[in-house]
Design an enzyme around this catalytic site. Structure first.
Site, PDB file in Angstrom:
ATOM      1  N   HIS A  39       0.854  -1.233   0.112  1.00  0.00           N
ATOM      2  CA  HIS A  39      -0.093   0.007   0.069  1.00  0.00           C
ATOM      3  C   HIS A  39       0.964   1.323   0.007  1.00  0.00           C
ATOM      4  O   HIS A  39       1.257   1.647   1.186  1.00  0.00           O
ATOM      5  CB  HIS A  39      -0.998  -0.009   1.207  1.00  0.00           C
ATOM      6  CG  HIS A  39      -1.840  -1.257   1.300  1.00  0.00           C
ATOM      7  ND1 HIS A  39      -1.253  -2.255   1.764  1.00  0.00           N
ATOM      8  CD2 HIS A  39      -3.200  -1.307   1.058  1.00  0.00           C
ATOM      9  CE1 HIS A  39      -2.471  -3.340   1.688  1.00  0.00           C
ATOM     10  NE2 HIS A  39      -3.325  -2.796   1.354  1.00  0.00           N
ATOM     11  N   HIS A 272      -4.193   3.382  -3.373  1.00  0.00           N
ATOM     12  CA  HIS A 272      -4.531   2.989  -1.980  1.00  0.00           C
ATOM     13  C   HIS A 272      -3.423   1.578  -1.718  1.00  0.00           C
ATOM     14  O   HIS A 272      -2.346   1.606  -0.938  1.00  0.00           O
ATOM     15  CB  HIS A 272      -5.809   2.601  -1.714  1.00  0.00           C
ATOM     16  CG  HIS A 272      -5.836   1.808  -0.505  1.00  0.00           C
ATOM     17  ND1 HIS A 272      -5.594   2.108   0.794  1.00  0.00           N
ATOM     18  CD2 HIS A 272      -6.198   0.475  -0.458  1.00  0.00           C
ATOM     19  CE1 HIS A 272      -5.951   1.126   1.522  1.00  0.00           C
ATOM     20  NE2 HIS A 272      -6.236   0.034   0.951  1.00  0.00           N
ATOM     21  N   GLU A 422     -17.758  -4.677  24.548  1.00  0.00           N
ATOM     22  CA  GLU A 422     -16.694  -5.871  24.598  1.00  0.00           C
ATOM     23  C   GLU A 422     -15.655  -5.764  23.533  1.00  0.00           C
ATOM     24  O   GLU A 422     -14.561  -6.447  23.860  1.00  0.00           O
ATOM     25  CB  GLU A 422     -17.749  -7.102  24.070  1.00  0.00           C
ATOM     26  CG  GLU A 422     -19.068  -7.431  24.776  1.00  0.00           C
ATOM     27  CD  GLU A 422     -20.123  -6.602  24.692  1.00  0.00           C
ATOM     28  OE1 GLU A 422     -20.276  -5.975  23.510  1.00  0.00           O
ATOM     29  OE2 GLU A 422     -21.240  -6.683  25.492  1.00  0.00           O
ATOM     30  N   HIS A 484     -28.473 -16.067  24.319  1.00  0.00           N
ATOM     31  CA  HIS A 484     -27.555 -15.730  25.708  1.00  0.00           C
ATOM     32  C   HIS A 484     -26.860 -17.254  26.148  1.00  0.00           C
ATOM     33  O   HIS A 484     -26.050 -17.107  26.750  1.00  0.00           O
ATOM     34  CB  HIS A 484     -28.350 -15.346  26.932  1.00  0.00           C
ATOM     35  CG  HIS A 484     -28.425 -13.785  26.693  1.00  0.00           C
ATOM     36  ND1 HIS A 484     -29.211 -13.188  25.658  1.00  0.00           N
ATOM     37  CD2 HIS A 484     -27.998 -12.503  27.246  1.00  0.00           C
ATOM     38  CE1 HIS A 484     -29.232 -11.693  25.682  1.00  0.00           C
ATOM     39  NE2 HIS A 484     -28.768 -11.620  27.001  1.00  0.00           N
TER      40      HIS A 484
END
Lengths: 679, 679
Positions: A39, A272, A422, A484
């Site tokens: 890149h 890029h 999380e 869950h």
């Protein structure tokens, strides 16, 4: 407050600075061109940013990339690795030959930055958002260590955490989470430079990303500046301002041109992620007034960095002298700092833990909390928190010297409220482990491991001592239902190369699992703990809990002689108790049974072959494996004739025992399966 | 623009509205109390919000929860399921007995909302952030369908997407990603009500979440309002304002008191996730002037909703009449709308795909792009995009009627720039599948599956027809190195219950994998595609590509008769070509070999036993499995005597072939392993 270090860096002249920027620019583009892969766009666009940072601000030791008080520089836009390697060349960590080996096997210059492969690389980055999010953990570690160790006269820990990030990172959810937390904590020494080139792989950022980033960061309690990313003085001033801002983290939004200098590709997405091509690269060098030569470092640039390295080393020397004085005055504190920075554990830390008495029913999450608190009392570097579930995961440390939660301006503490974040929590703890000085842990419900999986993967890849605590580890979650209830999470955790996944069967196995995780200096661990109460096994009847460390062990050797066994029952965690019940029932029927507890398959695989054969003898083909999860990962142990009692589909909502019954995780269901197998 | 529907809802009197709110409040708290499990806090705090929404705005058909033009209401704070069930009771979808079965096995009222279990539940929620993020996909679907089907006289698709979200959701990274995208797209008919009670499980939001949410949403191009969430008129006005705002999505930040009404627990985190307790619940009812009776619905509330259901049905009737007129005037369009809404595929869609000629080398990602475009030409409802990697994943659809990218104010198109937002992309496509009218797909590099895993899990749990395209499916990624090379992702995908994971070996297997995914109306699929070129197998020599549909098949039956085989080679995807090379080498040595292509283990497991035994006969114990990934998931097929050629650790950065050589994924390395096995 102690006085800051007295030495300052001598900045290059404007002309030399431009030369340095072009050196970085084309060393980077040359690497990509030679590798025919990589890149060039961001390195060429960020060359001035890095020049200003490196020549005027960054404080490192070019001979010691592990110096605990070095400034951290994290390349969150990891695909711009060529730029980082060019920096590290000028800093003295890498040779030109290293750069020529870019993206080749065995080189020190892999495609994306990899910790451990390259001196001076602070974090493995590449997955977008990772570096930024880890840097929040580093910057917090700096504040926490400073609070722990600095004295009014000695700021032995006092460094900045710099991040170079791009548009891609800024779109990632984990960066939002991490930035919101960094703003909340007021991490004044975290300085992010956002290379805003407004180009992504699919085209301009206008295609998908039109929010007002500056306003968003302001809303997240950041200090925000917007500058021209090619203006060396503007960058310098912005970094100065950022350093002067003590109460908030800083983001410098630097407008740049991707592939800056490339006459046909600059400003376009084609710059890029692929080499410029020989012609375009040559034209770029010509356009920027640089010689055509590959991997060219002008003599005055090289000379400048010779001097620069001397200045850097003098800075380190100044710190060393301060540390000596500090050591003289606060010897124990200084030794403790060196100890935690080295990762060595305190002596006799294991003595702190008391075994649980047999008979009582204790959820392993509760046992885990007790063990952590006993360890925490003697291992002050054990720090962490939960993603807003601490009352359930039982992971607050209430023992030891500083049992507080950290907060803005109050970093003396060891507990962290991560919020419902999380993913950022996982990265944050990676950053703490990378920074040094701490043994981090994080916790949430096991099913939400999925939310932080990229961080766990990289933790394991970087071989960090990082501990992931996952409670509510089965369908025994019960009423909360299938969203869950973990089903496939044990399998997916075990699939991660290098990760050790523990699932203790009772409170005392939990002790040894925690010991193993703490001792594992060069690797990551997860521990899966029950929501529900589990009997504490009577270790006078069963094998000593210390056997846990072997990953798998014969738990009821006292009941049934090894040699006689006909049926082998293997189970992990809470399911061991069902295994023991099945064994008892089979014995009632006159069958000879051995039960193996399997708290950690990876630890077992690391045992000597002799031991493994003893636990799982080849001749024993009637193998019953019980685990509240998918079969994946167990087939090898089951063999061609084994029977598996587990789950194939998602769970159910209902009281836990009713769910277990409905899904066949009970003694009668197990006995029926054994009957069907014709054993 | 057509005229809007003429019928409006008759709001209740202020007094009756308060009664309705209390009915919702205590029906919810009673459910939690009776189940002795669940979350009373948010239902009690949001009762007024839901009252205003349901009595004055929400347009549904109480007899048909599948009506394509119903307003969508997504409870993103899924733990407040009791509130949703109370709503659905008043709407007529659930009985009081259903509410009494809250969180019990077999009831229609599971712990968190689950699609398919309960009429009127639009999405399975519970993992925080999921519902909000899916709603963005729903709201986009509405705009896309409206653009496709509405005519100047007939707005047959014209509904709102409402979301109720809480503090927890707002901290999640995926919500940021989804909100940024929603703002970018200007989803004017998405209306989010944020129950901002400033309480989380660990305590006040001040512990971890102090950003300025209103400012952040403004920065993300949203229309923002802040109100008192217990003021029925304020809520009503805010929703009116939100509906009037056409250019931007709306968020209404409603300050509420968690557990509102509970004299001792209101405003505290203890109200969040456990029953109030009998005494507190009784005291709350008394404090709010409500009778003590459990599951009480006052007669005037019941009467009001009897009338209300009539009004709702009249609205549906009005739409039906419009649709009849629309059908008369634009018959083909109307039929097409009904077809896509039903999920039925167009006739003869399979004919659109042409097999690839043998011999040419084609990366399966390239083949995938070609197949998708052929399918896309005849299946206009196939829509999706990439997380800023479309040039690499090859997933743009350039064929068919509307090959454009959608954008703000321009929803006639089928390609979506998701930005670097893998997680939100996954949820977004779930939302599209839930809305109906589309077959969504999404794509990124396979290693970044990890970033969107929670969405994939729920897609499979909800049995959505949702297609996850993962390219760059092995270490053959090469130079980008270990952070970009999937190792454990095949295993972790296969671990997800219900998900079908395809890994075609050549261009023609790719065709059939795509067919299977499109045909799988009640389940989710992932497809893993190679970066590198792969030979297109000559199907006159090898088994027909159609055999792919069976999941595993004997690919070289023409070369080697089944009966004679001594060694069985099984491989998936690109690794099949190594398997064929090994077979050729073994045959040179006079060995008898069978090669099995394994594009989809789950599809294979669904075959009849006879077929499975034919492909993997028990007597064939010398089994060589080749897959560029961890062994996990293959041990059952390998059996006790098999040999696995795969990977145990993370990958390497280097040219792809050099990486393969270094990691032993080559013919010589395979032959050596076979030698070591003593075959």
């Amino acid at each position: 407050m102690a006085e800051g270090p007295s030495l300052v860096l001598q900045p290059p002249s404007p002309e030399l600075a431009r030369k340095i920027a072009n050196t970085l620019r084309f060393l980077s583009a040359d690497q990509v061109q030679k590798a025919n892969s990589g890149h060039p766009g961001l390195p060429m666009g960020s060359a001035e940013i890095v020049t200003a940072l490196m020549t005027r601000h960054l404080r490192i030791d070019p001979k010691d990339d592990k110096w605990i008080n070095r400034d951290r520089f994290v390349l969150s836009a990891g695909h711009a690795s060529a730029l980082l390697y060019s920096m590290l060349h000028l800093q003295g960590f890498l040779t030109i030959d290293d750069l020529k080996g870019f993206r080749q096997i065995g080189s020190r210059t892999p495609g994306h930055p990899e910790v451990g492969e390259t001196p001076g690389v602070e974090a493995s980055t590449g997955p977008l958002g990772a570096g930024f999010s880890m840097a929040v953990g580093m910057a917090t570690s700096e504040r926490m260590m400073a609070e722990l160790f600095n004295t009014p006269k000695f700021d032995v820990i006092d460094h900045c955490t710099y991040v170079l990030t791009g548009d891609g990172c800024q779109m990632e959810g984990t960066v939002y989470e991490a930035a919101s937390l960094a703003g909340h904590l007021g991490l004044g020494k975290m300085i992010v430079i956002y290379d805003s080139n407004s180009i992504t792989i699919e085209g301009g950022t206008s295609l998908a990303f039109t929010e007002n980033v500056a306003e968003r960061y302001h809303a997240m309690e950041w200090h925000v500046q917007q500058i021209d990313g090619h203006d060396l003085d503007a960058i310098d001033r912005a970094i100065e301002n950022a350093k002067a801002e003590k109460a908030r983290p800083s983001i410098i939004i630097a407008k740049t041109t991707i592939g800056k200098g490339a006459p046909n590709k600059a400003g376009k997405n084609v710059a890029h992620g692929e080499p410029l091509g020989k012609d375009e690269l040559a034209a770029a060098k010509a356009a920027m007034g640089c010689p055509a030569e590959d991997f060219y470092v002008p003599k005055d640039v090289a000379d400048y960095f010779d001097v620069r390295r001397g200045e850097w080393m003098a800075m380190r020397q100044e710190w060393n002298e301060m540390f000596s004085a500090f050591d003289k005055k606060h010897h124990a504190t200084a030794r403790e700092l060196l100890r935690v920075a080295s990762g060595e554990l305190p002596k006799q830390w294991k003595n702190a833990v008391e075994e649980f008495p047999a008979g009582k029913a204790v959820a392993t999450r509760a046992a885990g909390g007790i063990v952590m608190n006993q360890l925490g009392a003697v291992i002050p570097e054990l720090v962490g928190g939960a993603a807003d579930l601490a009352p359930s995961t039982k992971t607050d440390i209430k023992t030891g010297a500083n049992p507080e939660f950290i907060a803005r301006g109050a970093f003396l503490g060891r507990n962290i409220h991560f919020g419902v974040r999380e993913h950022a929590m996982g990265w944050f703890t990676n950053g703490m482990a990378l920074h040094g000085g701490f043994i981090p842990y994080s916790s949430t419900f096991m099913v939400f491991h999925d939310f932080m999986r990229p961080a766990v993967r990289l933790s394991s890849m970087m071989k960090l001592r990082n501990i992931f605590v996952y409670t509510h580890d089965s369908i025994m979650v019960g009423e909360d239902g299938p969203t869950h209830e973990p089903i496939e999470q044990l399998a997916s955790l075990r699939a991660v190369p290098g990760l050790q996944t523990w699932r203790p069967a009772d409170a005392n196995e939990t002790i040894f699992a925690w010991q193993a995780m703490i001792e594992r200096k060069n690797g990551s661990s997860a521990i899966c703990l029950s929501r529900q109460n589990l009997p504490v096994l009577d270790r006078t009847r069963y094998a000593p809990a210390r056997e846990t460390l072997k990953g798998m062990y014969i738990v009821d050797s006292a009941v049934d002689a090894e040699k006689a066994a006909e049926i082998l029952i293997i189970a992990s965690g809470s399911d061991l108790h069902l295994g023991l019940a099945v064994a008892a029932k089979l014995r009632e029927q006159g069958r000879s049974v051995r039960v193996v507890s399997a708290p950690c398959l990876e630890a077992f695989r690391a045992q000597a072959e002799g031991y493994r054969k003893k636990v799982l003898p080849k001749r024993l083909k009637k193998r019953l494996v019980i685990e509240s999860g998918v079969i994946q990962g167990w087939e090898g142990i089951l063999g061609d004739s084994g029977v598996f009692i587990g789950l194939e589909d998602f769970g159910l909502s209902g009281p836990a025992d009713a769910v277990a019954e409905k899904l066949g995780m009970t003694l009668p269901a197990a006995m029926e399966k054994i009957g069907q197998a014709g054993w």
